[in-house]
Design a protein around this motif. Structure first.
Motif, PDB file in Angstrom:
ATOM      1  N   PHE B  54       0.834  -1.196   0.000  1.00 35.46           N
ATOM      2  CA  PHE B  54       0.000   0.000   0.000  1.00 35.46           C
ATOM      3  C   PHE B  54       0.877   1.258   0.000  1.00 35.46           C
ATOM      4  CE2 PHE B  54      -2.558   3.014   2.638  1.00 35.46           C
ATOM      5  CZ  PHE B  54      -3.538   3.259   1.687  1.00 35.46           C
ATOM      6  N   ASP B  57       2.737   1.673  -3.172  1.00 32.63           N
ATOM      7  CA  ASP B  57       1.866   2.250  -4.167  1.00 32.63           C
ATOM      8  C   ASP B  57       1.819   3.770  -4.010  1.00 32.63           C
ATOM      9  OD1 ASP B  57      -0.050   1.652  -6.309  1.00 32.63           O
ATOM     10  OD2 ASP B  57      -1.477   2.611  -4.941  1.00 32.63           O
ATOM     11  N   ASN B  61       3.142   6.669  -6.667  1.00 36.75           N
ATOM     12  CA  ASN B  61       2.248   7.695  -7.173  1.00 36.75           C
ATOM     13  C   ASN B  61       2.672   9.094  -6.763  1.00 36.75           C
ATOM     14  OD1 ASN B  61       0.595   6.020  -8.643  1.00 36.75           O
ATOM     15  ND2 ASN B  61      -0.656   5.498  -6.854  1.00 36.75           N
ATOM     16  N   PRO B 163      -7.895  -3.189   1.427  1.00 31.81           N
ATOM     17  CA  PRO B 163      -7.509  -2.114   0.495  1.00 31.81           C
ATOM     18  C   PRO B 163      -7.802  -2.465  -0.963  1.00 31.81           C
ATOM     19  CG  PRO B 163      -5.572  -3.141   1.485  1.00 31.81           C
ATOM     20  CD  PRO B 163      -6.746  -3.666   2.203  1.00 31.81           C
ATOM     21  N   PHE B 167      -9.763   0.039  -3.402  1.00 31.76           N
ATOM     22  CA  PHE B 167      -9.190   0.630  -4.600  1.00 31.76           C
ATOM     23  C   PHE B 167      -9.913   0.200  -5.866  1.00 31.76           C
ATOM     24  CE2 PHE B 167      -5.354   1.146  -1.885  1.00 31.76           C
ATOM     25  CZ  PHE B 167      -5.324   2.526  -1.951  1.00 31.76           C
ATOM     26  N   ASN B 168     -10.207  -1.064  -5.966  1.00 30.62           N
ATOM     27  CA  ASN B 168     -10.827  -1.527  -7.196  1.00 30.62           C
ATOM     28  C   ASN B 168     -11.580  -2.830  -6.915  1.00 30.62           C
ATOM     29  OD1 ASN B 168     -11.464  -2.436  -9.775  1.00 30.62           O
ATOM     30  ND2 ASN B 168      -9.630  -1.449 -10.628  1.00 30.62           N
ATOM     31  N   SER B 279      -6.512   0.136 -14.563  1.00 32.63           N
ATOM     32  CA  SER B 279      -6.348   0.326 -13.129  1.00 32.63           C
ATOM     33  C   SER B 279      -5.066   1.075 -12.829  1.00 32.63           C
ATOM     34  CB  SER B 279      -6.313  -1.016 -12.415  1.00 32.63           C
ATOM     35  OG  SER B 279      -5.999  -0.816 -11.076  1.00 32.63           O
ATOM     36  N   ASN B 281      -3.916   1.083  -9.878  1.00 30.18           N
ATOM     37  CA  ASN B 281      -3.310   0.389  -8.740  1.00 30.18           C
ATOM     38  C   ASN B 281      -2.847  -1.017  -9.113  1.00 30.18           C
ATOM     39  OD1 ASN B 281      -5.970   1.958  -7.815  1.00 30.18           O
ATOM     40  ND2 ASN B 281      -4.200   2.432  -6.511  1.00 30.18           N
TER      41      ASN B 281
END
Lengths: 630, 596
Positions: B54, B57, B61, B163, B167-168, B279, B281
């Protein structure tokens, strides 16, 4: 010894027993003396095993390569997706995505398939190691002297043949295999990193690898004493408990329950302590920390390159960082694997040490270089024979002198522990005399081959041992004998009647279990006598201490013994006055010496010791005994 | 293929999962704090572990914001250090818990077994009890370990998923869809794996049994030159074990590749759909999949072990919970002064509906020596064992000095009774310690005196290390006769008020026997003794002989009286004692001349 018609003596450099069974030279003899690691390695590369090792290595390496390909492909795919954000459904770009997905899928399938082929050869190797190790160990046990076996606890031998040998199996599968896999999955990702990404990225994982190698060596050493303790403690726990339960009647009678529980707990506590010690060593396993740290450092390193803080020849995109970090994360598994595989390796080493320790003890080495295969008539002469057990100081037998003529029956009597049994064991060379000489038909025992000597001497031991098989097998004992012969032997041994009472007659099984019977001492003895009829020895040794429960059984045993002694030189170690009274010669033993010898009549007159038994037991005046005999 | 008894024992019972857990939990009670600590550590490190991808990531970003980047990297650094510490605390504590858990279980099982009465040991062989106490406890502990580890793994799976869903959720669902596949694969192997594992164990126990037998009979093998035959049989057994275990290993080797195959497919799917769904992520997802499959692998890998751990627990509690039959109603201190024994209306049988004794009565006066004679199965040994409370009797009363023997403390009662069973038992310990088992705090002098009294101690000096000699397993270094002397010396050292001897005629030479008889005569002076007689000498010397037949006294009196009566005793004499007499010995001479 003869094998396939050839006269064969066992040279010391061969399997002690193997040659006799038609095996070739012992390939492990020398390496056994060189320590457990060398021995294990020799086994790993023995004969076709080495092909399995190579085969397994090839497939293991290729499947690991497939794995890192999978990881790299993933990184590329992510890069591809990110660079083509928003227009993924553009046909040409979509095609590219599909290409990546198919490649990932292909590597995802190839990897386990390759792995499986490697695993199969590895399993075969592991099982062979166990089988061959056990074979070698058992063969060695067969070659050990009686003196060696006297000192062993059967439980301990069992633990080694079953559990310790099994450790060789576990060592290959999974331990050694996983170590191989770990090495491959440590090295290959690093190589991949060096080739595909800026080479400097490989520095961090390489440093980690070097650290790991050093640490594992230390870890292995640290585990050594603990695993040895664990294995020994477990063995001790087993044998303490085994004894308590076997002697439960006595434990209860002497109210020793608490004492026994304490004794047991002291062993289990030691086991527990070793277990905790092992746990703490494992808990401290530093590479786990280092592993996590290099992921973080690697991530930082990657970002710095990406942001241009560190100059490189290649550029590094986000997808590249992901691929790189994924490769670093993939080092996690081999690190965890190394934690417990080296523990298994350590167990295997400790177990091998236990095996070698027993195998390296001296084998039965009897000098038979002058041996010939000769027929025995049955004259036995002891000349100044003394005997001391190896590793002991006290002489068990001192200066024995006597002569027995062919066909005579000799009764050996004497106080408990005076050396009667040991004396007879010297005749068949279960032990060799320390000084003096034993002659058969005027020739020294060394002039006979072991085979010709033992095949003409039969020994019926104190507590008759019968195999858990049929009565027929126990009597015929491997010699090809027809049913008629066995029946005749049983009849002569007065065993026929009781055998026929069982529903399966001669096919009745002896031992524990539902369809088996338990024989009484008197019955076992008569089976052993029948066995002696079949083997038809020239010299018969009866260590006779079995009690007859009743006069009828006693009668039968008497008849059987009279019959079997006929025409053979017979030694009877006996407590039966009825046999002592009628022997041709009586040897009276006391503390390893013969204090008197002669016939019953002579001894009554000359030996005070001998007289005591008869007078005390029967409350008869001496005159009556002597007169009656006259 | 020979299958060694793998069936259930009579005392085995099935526990429902609920009951089993209720039985298991108290064993964890003493370690509540440690256990909480371990679970806490597991949870925290799982939480931290799932934070790593996490944060990674986030870093990727937000890599353009430098301060944020440094904060994140330092945070990640600290995180890993913390995880290591948590890991240490958890690991060292759980190994302490496991170690103590095994110890407590073994203690309870050991005590429970030793408290069983003889009827229990008659039924169940030592080897099987042994493996329950030693091996089942360890495999139970293995299970506890796996339980802790896999519960943490499960935690990891859940924490990772949160998570992912945030997120998705679409991609998360795709990953979730692979779970049933993994489960089905793992479970479908379970049955076959358990069967093959069982066969593997059986094959190994065949090896064990074979080695046990061939090594116990090594001397026979040598003297009858059976080495080659034994070797061939060994090869068969060993080859069988090889085959069976190879088949097992090959089967188990399908599991992991199959799981990695599924993993590969899932990853390909995520790459595809991640691409389609664009995506952001994707990194997070791919990292998470690696993390996800790790615990799944370990759970499915340990599943067979988990099962066998459960059944080990069941077997263990069956053993601990097995009922004993001998019950004491009170626990009075037992001091026997006089040694009077009264048996009134005793009814006893080993099994229901087959009584050995039915309303049996017998009085033994203080200081009397009583011999019991009778055919096999008349109840002689049973009577001796009932008096020592080895077996529970069903009806009637037995009193010693007027007190019901059920009212005494059991240990206290047994300490007053000297019981010598027919076969002597020795521990693999020194000779001295073996005698000392009669009186644990005895001195060396007392030990020597007892041995001297029990037929003389000359032989002790001739042993390699005298009193310090290790007598070997069951005393195999000593001759049978010597073992009997040790058992006898032990009882002399114990110095009980009441003697119960199951007389063994065997193995002691005539010299020693005469000395034992003299010792017995002295020792039994003034003490109550009950002797199951096999020796002519004994029946001649005792105060009173009772003749047992089917659990009833059919004659009583001394040797001369009974011989004069010419009844059952006279018959028994001809059957059991005649061969020990001088007349018989002289008669044998005639047989011998006949044979010749």
């Amino acid at each position: 010894m003869t094998f396939q018609g050839k006269e064969l003596e066992i040279p010391p450099d061969y399997y002690e027993k193997g040659v006799e069974f038609g095996l070739e030279e012992d390939p492990f003899l020398r390496v056994r003396k060189k320590g457990s690691s060398r021995w294990i390695i020799k086994h790993l590369f023995h004969k076709s095993n080495k092909f399995l090792v190579i085969f397994w290595l090839i497939f293991m390496i290729t499947s690991t390569i497939a794995f890192s390909q999978l990881v790299v492909m993933l990184g590329d795919a992510v890069d591809y997706v990110i660079t083509n954000f928003g227009n993924i459904f553009d046909p040409s770009i979509y095609k590219g995505l599909i290409r990546y997905v198919l490649l990932i899928l292909a590597w995802g399938i190839i990897r386990p398939v390759l792995g499986m082929v490697g695993n199969f050869s590895r399993e075969l190797l592991a099982q062979r190691m166990e089988r061959d190790g056990r074979h070698e160990f058992y063969l060695n046990l067969l070659g050990k002297s009686q003196n060696f076996h006297d000192q062993q606890q059967v439980g301990e031998i069992m633990a080694r043949t079953a559990d310790d040998v099994r450790m060789l199996n576990y060592m290959v599968s999974p331990a050694l295999a996983l170590i191989g896999e770990a090495i491959a999955s440590l090295v290959i990702p690093i190589v991949t990193i060096a080739l595909k990404y800026p080479p400097q990225l490989a520095i961090i994982p390489t440093a980690f690898l070097i650290f790991l190698i050093f640490y594992v060596q230390k870890y292995f050493k640290r585990l050594g004493p603990v695993t040895r303790d664990l294995r020994t403690n477990f063995g001790e726990m087993n044998s303490v408990l085994n004894q308590t339960l076997s002697g439960i009647e006595v434990v209860k009678g002497l109210t020793l329950e608490e004492h026994e529980t304490k004794k047991y707990l002291s062993k289990t506590r030691a086991y527990r302590d070793a277990l905790i010690r092992q746990g703490i060593i494992e808990a401290k396993y530093l590479p786990i920390l280092m592993m996590s740290l290099i992921v973080v450092i690697g991530l930082g390193h990657g970002i710095l390159i990406n942001l241009g803080y560190i100059p490189t020849s290649h550029s590094l995109e986000i997808g590249g960082i992901i691929g790189y970090v994924s490769l670093l994360v993939s080092l996690r598994r081999p690190t965890f694997i190394s934690l417990w595989t080296f523990q298994v390796m350590r167990y295997a080493k400790s177990a091998s040490e236990r095996l070698l320790e027993m195998m390296n003890e001296e084998a039965e080495k009897l000098d038979t270089s002058r041996g010939k295969s000769l027929e025995i008539k049955g004259k036995v002469t002891f000349e100044n024979v003394s005997f001391i057990y190896p590793k002991s100081k006290n002489a068990v037998l001192k200066n024995l002198n006597f002569e027995v003529l062919p066909g005579q029956t000799v009764a050996i009597v004497g106080t408990t522990g005076s050396g009667k049994t040991t004396c007879t064991k010297l005749v068949s060379r279960l032990y060799d005399v320390t000084t003096g000489e034993i002659l058969i038909d005027g020739r020294s025992l060394q002039e006979y081959t072991l085979e010709s000597l033992r095949s003409q001497i039969s020994y019926i031991e104190q507590d008759v041992f019968l195999y858990a098989t049929t009565i027929f097998e126990n009597i015929s004992f491997g010699r090809v004998s027809s049913m008629d012969e066995v029946v005749k032997a049983a009849k002569d041994a007065q065993a026929y009647d009781f055998i026929m009472k069982y529903p399966n007659e001669f096919q009745t099984k002896i031992g524990e279990g539902e369809d088996s019977v338990q024989l009484s001492g008197g019955e076992r003895q008569r089976i052993a006598i029948a066995r002696a009829f079949i083997s038809n020895p020239k010299i018969l040794i009866l260590d006779d201490s079995t009690s007859a429960i009743d006069s009828a059984t006693e009668d039968k045993i008497q008849h059987a013994m009279q019959k079997v002694a006929e025409g053979r030189t017979t030694f009877i170690i006996t407590h039966r006055l009825s046999q002592i009274r009628w022997a041709d010669k009586i040897l009276v033993f006391k503390r390893g010496e013969i204090i008197a010898q002669g016939t019953h009549k002579e001894l009554l007159k000359t030996s005070e010791e001998y007289r005591k038994i008869f007078l005390k037991r029967f409350d008869v005046p001496l005159e009556v005994l002597i007169k009656e005999d006259a | 293929m020979v299958w060694y008894g793998l069936g259930d024992e009579d005392y085995d019972r099935k526990y429902s999962d609920k009951v089993l857990i209720q039985r298991v939990l108290p064993y964890f009670n003493p370690f509540k704090k440690k256990l909480l600590l371990v679970i806490g550590c597991l949870f925290c490190s799982a939480l931290l572990g799932s934070l790593v991808p996490f944060i990674g990531d986030l870093i990727l970003n937000g890599k353009d914001n430098q301060t944020l980047l440094i904060v994140f990297l330092v945070g990640l650094f600290l995180l890993t250090g913390l995880t290591y510490i948590l890991n240490y605390v958890q690991w060292s504590n759980s190994s302490k818990i496991i170690g103590d858990l095994i110890l407590n279980l073994q203690k309870d099982a050991h005590k429970a077994v030793l408290n069983q009465d003889m009827a229990f040991f008659d039924k169940y062989p030592v080897g099987k009890l042994l493996s329950r106490i030693n091996s089942d406890t360890t495999s139970f502990a293995d299970m506890a370990n796996i339980l802790m580890e896999s519960s943490s793994s499960l935690l990891v799976v859940i924490i990772i998923f949160i998570p992912m869903f945030i997120f998705n959720w679409k991609l998360a669902l795709i990953v979730l869809a692979s779970f049933p596949l993994v489960l089905i694969t793992a479970l479908s192997f379970r049955k076959a794996a358990r069967k093959r594992s069982l066969q593997g164990q059986q094959a190994l126990s065949n090896v064990n049994a074979f080695v046990n037998e061939s090594m116990s009979g090594i001397q026979v093998m040598k003297t009858f030159r059976q080495e080659k035959k034994m070797y061939e049989q060994f090869n068969e057994v060993n080859a069988q074990s090889f085959r069976v275990n190879l088949r097992r290993a090959l089967l188990l080797n399908f599991i992991f590749p199959t799981l990695t195959l599924i993993q590969g497919i899932v990853i390909a799917a995520v790459a595809y759909f991640g691409g389609i769904l664009s995506s952001q992520n994707l990194y997070l997802f791919i990292q998470s999949i690696w993390l996800l499959f790790f615990p799944l692998f370990s759970i499915s890998a340990f599943w067979p072990q988990f099962q066998s751990g459960l059944s080990a627990a069941e077997r263990l509690f069956s053993l601990i919970d097995a009922e004993r039959e001998v019950h004491q109603t009170q626990e009075n201190i037992c001091v026997i002064q006089e040694g009077a024994i009264d048996i009134d209306n005793l009814t006893f049988g080993y099994k229901e509906n087959s009584n050995i004794f039915d309303t049996f009565c017998l009085n033994v006066k203080p200081g009397e020596s009583l011999a019991i004679v009778g055919h096999t199965g008349a109840g002689k040994s049973s009577l001796a064992k009932i008096l020592g409370r080895y077996y529970e009797f069903q009806e009637g009363t037995i009193t010693m000095d007027g007190v019901d023997i059920r009212d005494f403390d059991l240990e206290c009662l047994r300490s007053q009774i000297g019981f010598i069973p027919q076969t002597p038992f020795l521990w693999a310990d020194t000779l001295e310690n073996n005698v000392k088992y009669g009186k644990l705090d005895a001195t060396k002098e007392e030990v020597m005196d007892a041995l001297e009294l029990a037929g003389g101690s000359d032989w002790v000096e001739d042993l390699p290390h005298g009193l310090e000699t290790d007598v070997g397993e069951r005393g195999k270094v000593l001759s049978m006769g010597q073992r009997q002397l040790v058992a006898f010396a032990r009882i002399l050292l114990k110095d009980p008020r009441i003697f119960i001897l199951d007389e063994a005629t065997a193995s002691v030479d005539p010299f020693t026997e005469t000395r034992i008889q003299e010792a017995l005569e002295q020792t039994l002076q003034g003490r109550t003794s009950i002797i199951i007689a096999h020796r002519l000498w004994t029946v001649r010397k005792v105060n009173r002989i009772i003749v047992l037949e089917n659990g009833k006294i059919v004659e009583e009196g001394n040797h001369e009286e009974l011989m004069r009566q010419g009844g059952k005793y006279a018959d028994l004499y001809n059957t059991y004692f005649k061969h020990q007499s001088l007349e018989y010995i002289e008669e044998i001479g005639k047989i011998k001349t006949m044979v010749e």
